[in-house]
Design a protein around this motif. Sequence first.
Motif, PDB file in Angstrom:
ATOM      1  N   LEU A 187      23.786   4.140 -42.808  1.00 15.39           N
ATOM      2  CA  LEU A 187      25.195   3.960 -42.475  1.00 15.39           C
ATOM      3  C   LEU A 187      25.557   4.737 -41.211  1.00 15.39           C
ATOM      4  O   LEU A 187      26.320   4.257 -40.364  1.00 15.39           O
ATOM      5  CB  LEU A 187      26.079   4.412 -43.635  1.00 15.39           C
ATOM      6  N   GLN A 188      24.996   5.914 -41.081  1.00 13.82           N
ATOM      7  CA  GLN A 188      25.250   6.715 -39.879  1.00 13.82           C
ATOM      8  C   GLN A 188      24.663   6.035 -38.643  1.00 13.82           C
ATOM      9  O   GLN A 188      25.272   6.026 -37.567  1.00 13.82           O
ATOM     10  CB  GLN A 188      24.658   8.115 -40.042  1.00 13.82           C
ATOM     11  N   LEU A 189      23.471   5.447 -38.806  1.00 12.22           N
ATOM     12  CA  LEU A 189      22.847   4.727 -37.697  1.00 12.22           C
ATOM     13  C   LEU A 189      23.696   3.524 -37.291  1.00 12.22           C
ATOM     14  O   LEU A 189      23.878   3.256 -36.093  1.00 12.22           O
ATOM     15  CB  LEU A 189      21.444   4.277 -38.101  1.00 12.22           C
ATOM     16  N   LEU A 190      24.215   2.796 -38.273  1.00  6.07           N
ATOM     17  CA  LEU A 190      25.091   1.664 -37.977  1.00  6.07           C
ATOM     18  C   LEU A 190      26.329   2.136 -37.222  1.00  6.07           C
ATOM     19  O   LEU A 190      26.760   1.510 -36.244  1.00  6.07           O
ATOM     20  CB  LEU A 190      25.494   0.946 -39.265  1.00  6.07           C
ATOM     21  N   ASP A 191      26.902   3.229 -37.693  1.00  9.31           N
ATOM     22  CA  ASP A 191      28.112   3.753 -37.050  1.00  9.31           C
ATOM     23  C   ASP A 191      27.836   4.132 -35.599  1.00  9.31           C
ATOM     24  O   ASP A 191      28.655   3.880 -34.704  1.00  9.31           O
ATOM     25  CB  ASP A 191      28.626   4.957 -37.836  1.00  9.31           C
ATOM     26  N   THR A 192      26.670   4.707 -35.356  1.00 11.87           N
ATOM     27  CA  THR A 192      26.288   5.075 -33.983  1.00 11.87           C
ATOM     28  C   THR A 192      26.213   3.841 -33.089  1.00 11.87           C
ATOM     29  O   THR A 192      26.505   3.910 -31.894  1.00 11.87           O
ATOM     30  CB  THR A 192      24.928   5.797 -33.991  1.00 11.87           C
ATOM     31  N   ASN A 193      25.848   2.711 -33.697  1.00 10.73           N
ATOM     32  CA  ASN A 193      25.727   1.467 -32.941  1.00 10.73           C
ATOM     33  C   ASN A 193      27.010   0.639 -32.972  1.00 10.73           C
ATOM     34  O   ASN A 193      27.012  -0.528 -32.560  1.00 10.73           O
ATOM     35  CB  ASN A 193      24.569   0.632 -33.491  1.00 10.73           C
ATOM     36  N   GLY A 194      28.091   1.239 -33.487  1.00  9.10           N
ATOM     37  CA  GLY A 194      29.376   0.552 -33.492  1.00  9.10           C
ATOM     38  C   GLY A 194      29.481  -0.564 -34.510  1.00  9.10           C
ATOM     39  O   GLY A 194      30.262  -1.506 -34.333  1.00  9.10           O
ATOM     40  N   ILE A 195      28.726  -0.465 -35.592  1.00  6.24           N
ATOM     41  CA  ILE A 195      28.727  -1.493 -36.634  1.00  6.24           C
ATOM     42  C   ILE A 195      29.359  -0.920 -37.898  1.00  6.24           C
ATOM     43  O   ILE A 195      28.838   0.040 -38.484  1.00  6.24           O
ATOM     44  CB  ILE A 195      27.291  -1.980 -36.928  1.00  6.24           C
ATOM     45  N   ALA A 196      30.469  -1.479 -38.335  1.00  9.73           N
ATOM     46  CA  ALA A 196      31.172  -0.999 -39.520  1.00  9.73           C
ATOM     47  C   ALA A 196      30.498  -1.540 -40.783  1.00  9.73           C
ATOM     48  O   ALA A 196      30.151  -2.721 -40.864  1.00  9.73           O
ATOM     49  CB  ALA A 196      32.632  -1.438 -39.489  1.00  9.73           C
ATOM     50  N   ALA A 197      30.304  -0.668 -41.770  1.00 11.83           N
ATOM     51  CA  ALA A 197      29.639  -1.060 -43.009  1.00 11.83           C
ATOM     52  C   ALA A 197      30.035  -0.110 -44.128  1.00 11.83           C
ATOM     53  O   ALA A 197      30.548   0.989 -43.886  1.00 11.83           O
ATOM     54  CB  ALA A 197      28.115  -1.063 -42.827  1.00 11.83           C
ATOM     55  N   THR A 198      29.757  -0.551 -45.366  1.00 13.96           N
ATOM     56  CA  THR A 198      30.104   0.228 -46.557  1.00 13.96           C
ATOM     57  C   THR A 198      28.936   0.210 -47.533  1.00 13.96           C
ATOM     58  O   THR A 198      28.284  -0.828 -47.719  1.00 13.96           O
ATOM     59  CB  THR A 198      31.340  -0.386 -47.270  1.00 13.96           C
ATOM     60  N   ALA A 199      28.681   1.343 -48.160  1.00 17.84           N
ATOM     61  CA  ALA A 199      27.668   1.398 -49.219  1.00 17.84           C
ATOM     62  C   ALA A 199      28.264   0.812 -50.493  1.00 17.84           C
ATOM     63  O   ALA A 199      29.367   1.191 -50.903  1.00 17.84           O
ATOM     64  CB  ALA A 199      27.241   2.840 -49.457  1.00 17.84           C
ATOM     65  N   ILE A 200      27.558  -0.123 -51.127  1.00 17.96           N
ATOM     66  CA  ILE A 200      28.074  -0.732 -52.361  1.00 17.96           C
ATOM     67  C   ILE A 200      27.055  -0.698 -53.494  1.00 17.96           C
ATOM     68  O   ILE A 200      27.197  -1.418 -54.477  1.00 17.96           O
ATOM     69  CB  ILE A 200      28.538  -2.182 -52.117  1.00 17.96           C
ATOM     70  N   GLY A 201      26.040   0.121 -53.379  1.00 20.95           N
ATOM     71  CA  GLY A 201      25.053   0.217 -54.439  1.00 20.95           C
ATOM     72  C   GLY A 201      23.969   1.212 -54.071  1.00 20.95           C
ATOM     73  O   GLY A 201      24.006   1.851 -53.023  1.00 20.95           O
ATOM     74  N   SER A 202      22.977   1.338 -54.943  1.00 22.44           N
ATOM     75  CA  SER A 202      21.900   2.296 -54.730  1.00 22.44           C
ATOM     76  C   SER A 202      21.183   2.072 -53.408  1.00 22.44           C
ATOM     77  O   SER A 202      20.781   3.021 -52.731  1.00 22.44           O
ATOM     78  CB  SER A 202      20.893   2.197 -55.883  1.00 22.44           C
ATOM     79  N   HIS A 203      21.012   0.801 -53.042  1.00 22.18           N
ATOM     80  CA  HIS A 203      20.321   0.474 -51.801  1.00 22.18           C
ATOM     81  C   HIS A 203      21.085  -0.548 -50.975  1.00 22.18           C
ATOM     82  O   HIS A 203      20.575  -1.023 -49.958  1.00 22.18           O
ATOM     83  CB  HIS A 203      18.920  -0.078 -52.109  1.00 22.18           C
ATOM     84  N   ALA A 204      22.296  -0.887 -51.394  1.00 26.09           N
ATOM     85  CA  ALA A 204      23.030  -1.988 -50.767  1.00 26.09           C
ATOM     86  C   ALA A 204      24.087  -1.504 -49.782  1.00 26.09           C
ATOM     87  O   ALA A 204      24.830  -0.563 -50.057  1.00 26.09           O
ATOM     88  CB  ALA A 204      23.694  -2.849 -51.840  1.00 26.09           C
ATOM     89  N   VAL A 205      24.150  -2.201 -48.649  1.00 25.73           N
ATOM     90  CA  VAL A 205      25.136  -1.923 -47.600  1.00 25.73           C
ATOM     91  C   VAL A 205      25.777  -3.245 -47.215  1.00 25.73           C
ATOM     92  O   VAL A 205      25.076  -4.219 -46.903  1.00 25.73           O
ATOM     93  CB  VAL A 205      24.470  -1.287 -46.364  1.00 25.73           C
TER      94      VAL A 205
END
Length: 475
Positions: A218-236
């Motif tokens: 999630l931090q890597l996505l944020d660094t690349n300007g991509i918004a995302a949310t964790a919704i499970g043990s391995h799911a984004v």
Amino acid sequence: MTRSALIRRKAPKTGAAPFATLHLAPDSLGFALDCAAFAVGAVRAGMALPAALARVQASAPAAALARGAIQDIAYRALRRLGTADWLIAQLIRKAPPAHVRDVLACALALLADDAQTAAYTPFTVVDQAVNAIGARRECAFAKGLVNAVLRTFVREREAWLDKSQADPVAAWNYPVWWIDAVRRAWPDAWQRVLAAGNEPGPLTLRVNARRTRVADYLQLLDTNGIAATAIGSHAVRLAAPLPVDRLPGFAHGVVSVQDAGAQMAAEWLGVRDGMRVLDACAAPGGKTGHVLELADVALVALESDAARATRIEENLSRLGLKATVTVGDAGEPSAWYDGQPFDRILADVPCSASGIVRRHPDVRWLRRATDIAALAAEQRRILDALWPLLAPGGELLYVTCSIFPEEGEEQARWFERAHEDAVRLDAPAQLLPTVAGAAAACSAPLSTGTHTARPERSGADLDHDGFFYARFQKR
């Protein structure tokens, strides 16, 4: 099995190449409407949408330039096909030729979207639909008709959409038998279930536990300007879809595309290092890869279709993982089974795919009511064949991407009766499809039955397709 036994009918003959008489710029909406109409027509004739789109793409190199637009329009049209066909029947006295009808259906589907979700302005849709019809010698006579029908709808849009609500197929965009089946099965949730199937599915990723953690990705996505949310043990879940080549680490197996509901399979299988595991009906390999990401196991990935089996190998190669990929019928182990019992069996069997219609809107128009009983019989054949392959104390996880009880709870209860040495364990049971933000406002449960989902895997933010899970241990 992401698109479980969707349709195995013979591919229809769709006539001449779609672009034989077409003279439209490939980057125009008219070109995309024309191509999408051919895909919709092929679905009406019995072809699955991915195959129909592939046929359109293969018909002319220019189609590659409009691939995204063609696909988007075809998917929108199939989500709105009931409404569009009803409008055509109301606005035209005599049924138009098939291709004119399908161009109209695609255009009306675009025009029926509200301003927030509309892909194009009404003027553009009308103008380009007329251009698409006019570019074809055999359809040019209908230019005036198409123009009049679409302008009438734009002018009286709200009134026509209100009238359409009186017709169940036009209102819900499913065949009558499907609407009735969902209503019988889920009397307290049927409207939510049908509505969820009409929403495009989100882009959900599975984070490879061997490579990184959800928080770090999630931090890597944020660094690349991509918004995302964790919704499970391995799911984004991404806030907006992106091409996979724009996803950090995708090419190197850091993440894979997989629905949050489908990710529960590997998690509930409970694999541990050293186990021998069978993934029956394994293509395209999403669940195979997830199992191998969670533990070092000896895994046999079984698939009846040789062409689809190659996709398993391709996916495992990207992940840097290995399995024994075998081509064979899960219901006929004598042709492929080596006699060594399995500690875990994942039986993700062929089904109606009724739980994944938001990603595959063609399913509802391709399926027939009579298919359900035939699929249920096939599921029982496979389960009966796989059970003897399980070691004592081992576990079998039965999975379908279906919302119909005939492929879910009824099958689980049959299996318990048919096999005295089977003990039913905890599992999610029926997961009805949910849309982010909608579940909290609905009193219907996310899962049903006595076997419920783990608390951390439920809630309004768990946006997933419809699945059924049942887990059995051999005494």
